[in-house]
Design a protein around this motif. Structure first.
Motif, PDB file in Angstrom:
ATOM      1  N   TRP B 167       0.837  -1.201   0.000  1.00  0.00           N
ATOM      2  CA  TRP B 167       0.000   0.000   0.000  1.00  0.00           C
ATOM      3  C   TRP B 167       0.877   1.258   0.000  1.00  0.00           C
ATOM      4  O   TRP B 167       0.663   2.196  -0.763  1.00  0.00           O
ATOM      5  N   ALA B 168       1.892   1.257   0.862  1.00  0.00           N
ATOM      6  CA  ALA B 168       2.776   2.417   0.978  1.00  0.00           C
ATOM      7  C   ALA B 168       3.493   2.679  -0.349  1.00  0.00           C
ATOM      8  O   ALA B 168       3.634   3.826  -0.798  1.00  0.00           O
ATOM      9  N   LEU B 169       3.913   1.597  -0.992  1.00  0.00           N
ATOM     10  CA  LEU B 169       4.615   1.743  -2.261  1.00  0.00           C
ATOM     11  C   LEU B 169       3.700   2.392  -3.307  1.00  0.00           C
ATOM     12  O   LEU B 169       4.051   3.374  -3.967  1.00  0.00           O
ATOM     13  N   LEU B 170       2.472   1.823  -3.411  1.00  0.00           N
ATOM     14  CA  LEU B 170       1.511   2.379  -4.374  1.00  0.00           C
ATOM     15  C   LEU B 170       1.183   3.833  -4.043  1.00  0.00           C
ATOM     16  O   LEU B 170       1.086   4.686  -4.929  1.00  0.00           O
ATOM     17  N   ALA B 171       1.033   4.099  -2.728  1.00  0.00           N
ATOM     18  CA  ALA B 171       0.695   5.465  -2.307  1.00  0.00           C
ATOM     19  C   ALA B 171       1.791   6.429  -2.716  1.00  0.00           C
ATOM     20  O   ALA B 171       1.513   7.517  -3.240  1.00  0.00           O
ATOM     21  N   ALA B 172       3.042   6.016  -2.515  1.00  0.00           N
ATOM     22  CA  ALA B 172       4.157   6.899  -2.869  1.00  0.00           C
ATOM     23  C   ALA B 172       4.132   7.196  -4.370  1.00  0.00           C
ATOM     24  O   ALA B 172       4.261   8.352  -4.792  1.00  0.00           O
ATOM     25  N   VAL B 173       3.930   6.140  -5.162  1.00  0.00           N
ATOM     26  CA  VAL B 173       3.901   6.323  -6.618  1.00  0.00           C
ATOM     27  C   VAL B 173       2.777   7.287  -7.000  1.00  0.00           C
ATOM     28  O   VAL B 173       2.950   8.215  -7.797  1.00  0.00           O
ATOM     29  N   LEU B 174       1.590   7.077  -6.388  1.00  0.00           N
ATOM     30  CA  LEU B 174       0.439   7.906  -6.756  1.00  0.00           C
ATOM     31  C   LEU B 174       0.601   9.352  -6.329  1.00  0.00           C
ATOM     32  O   LEU B 174       0.310  10.274  -7.084  1.00  0.00           O
ATOM     33  N   ILE B 175       1.067   9.541  -5.093  1.00  0.00           N
ATOM     34  CA  ILE B 175       1.164  10.919  -4.586  1.00  0.00           C
ATOM     35  C   ILE B 175       2.196  11.695  -5.389  1.00  0.00           C
ATOM     36  O   ILE B 175       1.952  12.817  -5.846  1.00  0.00           O
ATOM     37  N   VAL B 176       3.354  11.074  -5.600  1.00  0.00           N
ATOM     38  CA  VAL B 176       4.390  11.744  -6.379  1.00  0.00           C
ATOM     39  C   VAL B 176       3.944  11.903  -7.833  1.00  0.00           C
ATOM     40  O   VAL B 176       4.113  12.954  -8.445  1.00  0.00           O
ATOM     41  N   GLY B 177       3.323  10.832  -8.365  1.00  0.00           N
ATOM     42  CA  GLY B 177       2.918  10.858  -9.768  1.00  0.00           C
ATOM     43  C   GLY B 177       1.872  11.914 -10.062  1.00  0.00           C
ATOM     44  O   GLY B 177       1.927  12.596 -11.080  1.00  0.00           O
TER      45      GLY B 177
END
Lengths: 510, 312
Positions: B167-177
């Motif tokens: 979840w954290a990995l996906l969240a990081a990608v989404l927030i930065v993306g």
């Protein structure tokens, strides 16, 4: 502040509306910082000011759409505070805005019932405005914009207001309808009622208004009688200390350019437009003069890839092009600035994101954004246009002039070679207008090609080297800017031959 | 200034989250401990991932009503294909999401079908097809492979759920993306004003197509994680999460009209909903009453939120 030349002592007794020391801020943005306005009974009073001077805020406070943070309003000598527009309406204050407010999918009659408007009075005023016999069953969605404005006005008149506010209502009206609106305003004045008139067109203010209150930066900076040469004073008051500087810049008309051909249009047909051919050169501003709806919209839409022509050719950079999408035109270096700035802007997004939008407009640019590079490009465009803002703020919080600048800055940041400006200064204050024309000339001087349509004919000479005139979808005339004074343009735009030509031809009946 | 308001709204939401946890502690002293936090995170993860796709779509002023059906189908297909190899199962599950997302994207972006209609219809198609598939393959409810079970309900160091890492990995990608890529910018741009975006030279259909596909893929991931969490993959696995996926987005401050919002808000939204569920369970209210309370609280939150922030 400098002395306000006002006959205050005389006015006090006869004041219908008196607002003094009005203060209003939105968060950290101060819109009004002590605005005064005194309107007598039986007076047409202009409210003037550059974009962002606080006119709209003042109007909204007077009509109850906003409540002031400080200051007082008295109406007929009694202090009043309006908490809603309906409260203001009951007290006889009503405003007609630039954008018609009828619900598009209800019939006009249903719209009237919704606002409890007396129908017979509505019909009466409609007739005054030249729309007798109008079908109340028609749907506003299907009506032309000028008609909607008149309906809106008649609806306001039908409640017999003590004070009628007209906020930029003439911006979307052709000249003949403007005259009708003026007549109605004069009639109200004769009946002892008052009108507050807001317009960016100084000539209208001079012709119609008894006095003008000028706002700058949220403060009243002067009350002027516009009739006898007051217009120059109004301009100076609106612009403040920078006025002289900018005025000097409005130079004499430029000579036709002789650069390479940027764009050649051959026999273009689309909708109203029936076979138009012309050439646009690098280094020139080519003006397009036309009355409302003579095919100029179709012309610009085709050139920008917004719409596909039915036939004809657009040659850019020596190659015939087919623009299926604005992206195709942009890739060929042809960019459009539309008249309605909100059509081109993301209102909730920041100035920076708005300016940077074309920088990410294709698939190959979907990836990570280089923030430093973007910042550099955006900031240089912001600086060049002197956009008055912090780049982080939302575009919808900017004044109209600054919004239009953002729309232009976008293309400065991404690059182009041919700029299509469709009425870029509609509803924009005079200071910003001059700035925009100055920029357009500068871009052309630096080698770009500019095609510029403006609905305000006198402004053609301010910016253009050469002018083409459209009438009935055809190109009827072409002239260098030096000959394109308002009179010559008006004749041509109405399909009349120039004076010289007219003398040569034998008059036939008409 | 806008950023300030947005950040403040996140602070308000986090305060609300803490208040709800405090409520639990009052109702049952000692209930809020490391174990409880671990549980909340574990159950919030699938919802958070499902709401991630929803956030992307809502930012473009769309909505995806097929996310829950896709999650269920992906989990079921994954489980039923797992006996032929876990990798094959996972790939099959993810493919379901990608294909459905693509179809949604084609419908919305190319044929201009209303997102609500398109995704609602696709949700029905997916569920129907899944039923046919399950009957044709005539097997009992397939079991969940161990790897997925560990992904969904395992913990590291006793308390940190494994799914939290994903979840954290996906969240990081989404927030930065969303903030820092051209694609992210275009999502906001399309949600704010599609006409303006077109005039700026953007071919919007490409963006929408990619976006609905991304949403389908994220829904599939959420379904697979959820199957691991509950250690089962039945035919109605994720269906209860449809409305919470929208609610998490709205509570998180993403405008339903598009053009603004963030995934960070959605994360807090998903946590609030999970804790709320935990409160209601602790109070031992009947399921029907729980639903009423749940709905009412979401409406109140959304209303309060709009009021506090003065959004139009």
């Amino acid at each position: 502040m400098a002395a306000v030349p006002d006959d205050a002592s005389v006015a006090d007794s006869s004041a219908l509306l008196e607002a003094s020391g009005l203060i209003k801020s939105f968060g950290p943005v101060v819109a009004l910082r002590g605005a005064d306005l005194r309107v007598r009974g039986g007076e047409i009073h202009a409210l003037m000011g550059a974009n962002g001077a606080g006119k709209s805020t003042l109007v909204k406070i007077l009509t109850g759409a906003l409540t002031a943070d400080g200051g007082t309003i008295t109406l007929g000598g009694r202090p009043r505070t309006f908490h809603s527009t309906s409260e203001a309406r009951r007290a006889g204050l009503i405003c007609v805005y630039q954008d018609p407010s009828l619900l598009p999918d209800l019939t006009v009659l249903q719209n009237l019932k919704l606002t409890a408007t007396p129908i017979s009075l509505f019909r009466h005023y409609l007739a005054e405005l030249g729309l007798e016999g109008f079908d109340l069953q028609s749907l506003p969605r299907e009506l032309a914009r000028p008609t909607l404005s008149l309906l809106d006005l008649a609806r306001a008149l039908a409640i017999e207001p003590q004070l009628l506010l007209l906020d930029e209502i003439t911006a979307s009206l052709p000249a003949d309808l403007t005259v009708r609106v003026f007549n109605v305003a004069r009639q109200l004045r004769a009946e002892g009622r008052s009108v507050i008139f807001i317009s960016h067109r100084l000539a209208e203010v001079g012709a119609l208004c008894d006095r003008a209150t000028v706002l700058r930066d949220g403060k009243t900076v002067g009350v002027v009688e516009p009739a006898q040469g007051g217009e120059e004073r109004i301009v100076k008051l609106m612009l403040g200390p920078v006025a002289e500087e900018v005025a000097a810049e409005a130079a004499s008309p430029s000579a036709p350019a002789t650069g390479a051909v940027s764009m050649e249009v051959r026999d273009l047909k689309a909708g109203m437009l029936s076979g138009v051919s012309f050439m646009l050169r690098f280094g020139e501003v080519l003006g397009v003069a036309a009355l409302e709806g003579q095919g100029q919209q179709e012309l610009f839409d085709c050139l920008a890839g917004v719409r596909r022509p039915e036939s004809g050719q657009i040659v850019v950079g020596g190659k015939a092009r087919v623009f299926r999408h604005p992206a195709d035109a942009i890739r060929a270096g042809v960019v459009l600035i539309p008249a309605d700035r909100l059509q081109a802007l993301l209102r909730q997004r920041s100035v920076r994101e708005n300016i940077a939008l074309p920088l990410v407009n294709r698939f190959s640019r979907w990836g990570p954004i280089n923030p430093r590079r973007e910042k550099r490009r955006v900031e240089s465009a912001v600086k060049r246009l002197q956009i008055d803002t912090r780049v982080q703020s939302e575009v919808r919080r900017l004044s109209g002039g600054n919004q239009q600048k953002v729309g232009i800055a976008r293309w400065l940041a991404s690059g182009f070679n041919t700029l299509l400006c469709f009425d870029p200064t509609r509803g924009i204050d005079i200071g910003t207008k001059r700035q925009i024309y100055g920029l357009v000339k500068e871009l052309a001087a630096n080698g770009s090609a500019v095609l510029l349509f403006t609905s305000e004919l006198p402004e053609i000479q301010l910016a253009c080297n050469r002018v083409i005139v459209l009438f009935g979808g055809e190109l009827v005339d072409e002239m260098p800017a030096s000959e394109a004074d308002e009179q010559a343009l008006l004749r041509a735009a109405h399909g009349l031959p120039s004076e010289a030509d007219a003398e040569q031809q034998a008059p036939e009946g008409a | 200034m806008v950023r300030l308001v947005q950040q403040r709204s996140i602070v308000v939401l986090i305060a609300l989250l803490v208040a709800l946890a405090g409520l639990i502690e009052v109702i049952r002293p000692g209930a809020v401990n490391a174990n409880w936090v671990s549980n909340i995170l574990e159950f919030a993860a699938p919802l958070g991932i499902l709401a991630a796709g929803q956030t992307l779509v809502v930012i473009t002023s769309g909505i995806d009503l097929s996310v829950a059906n896709v999650a269920t189908a992906s989990a079921y297909i994954m489980a039923s294909q797992a006996p032929f190899g876990v990798t094959r199962g996972i790939i099959a599950g993810l493919l379901v999401g990608i294909v459905v997302g693509l179809v949604n994207g084609v419908g919305v972006a190319v044929f201009r079908v209303q997102p609500l209609i398109m995704t609602l219809a696709m949700g029905l198609v997916v569920t129907g097809t899944l039923n046919v598939y399950s009957q044709a393959s005539v097997r009992s409810v397939p079991g969940v492979p161990d790897v997925i079970h560990t992904l969904g309900s395992g913990t590291v160091l006793g308390y940190v759920p494994v799914s939290l890492f994903l979840w954290a990995l996906l969240a990081a990608v989404l927030i930065v993306g969303l903030r820092g890529t051209g694609f992210g910018r275009l999502l906001y741009a399309l949600g704010d004003n599609p006409e303006a975006t077109r005039l700026a030279g953007v071919r919007g259909w490409q963006v929408l197509l990619a976006n609905y596909t991304a949403c389908g893929l994220l829904s599939a991931v959420a379904g697979i994680v959820l199957a691991g969490t509950v250690n089962a993959a039945d035919l109605s696995l994720a269906n209860v999460l449809l409305l919470p996926s929208v609610a998490a987005v709205v509570i998180g401050g993403t405008s339903i009209f598009g053009g603004s919002g963030s995934y960070a808000g959605t994360i807090v939204g998903a946590l609030i909903l999970t804790v709320l569920n935990s409160v209601l369970t602790l109070l031992d209210v009947a399921d029907a009453v729980k639903q009423v309370l749940y709905g009412a609280i979401i409406v109140l939150l959304a209303a309060a939120y709009t009021r506090v922030l003065g959004r139009e």
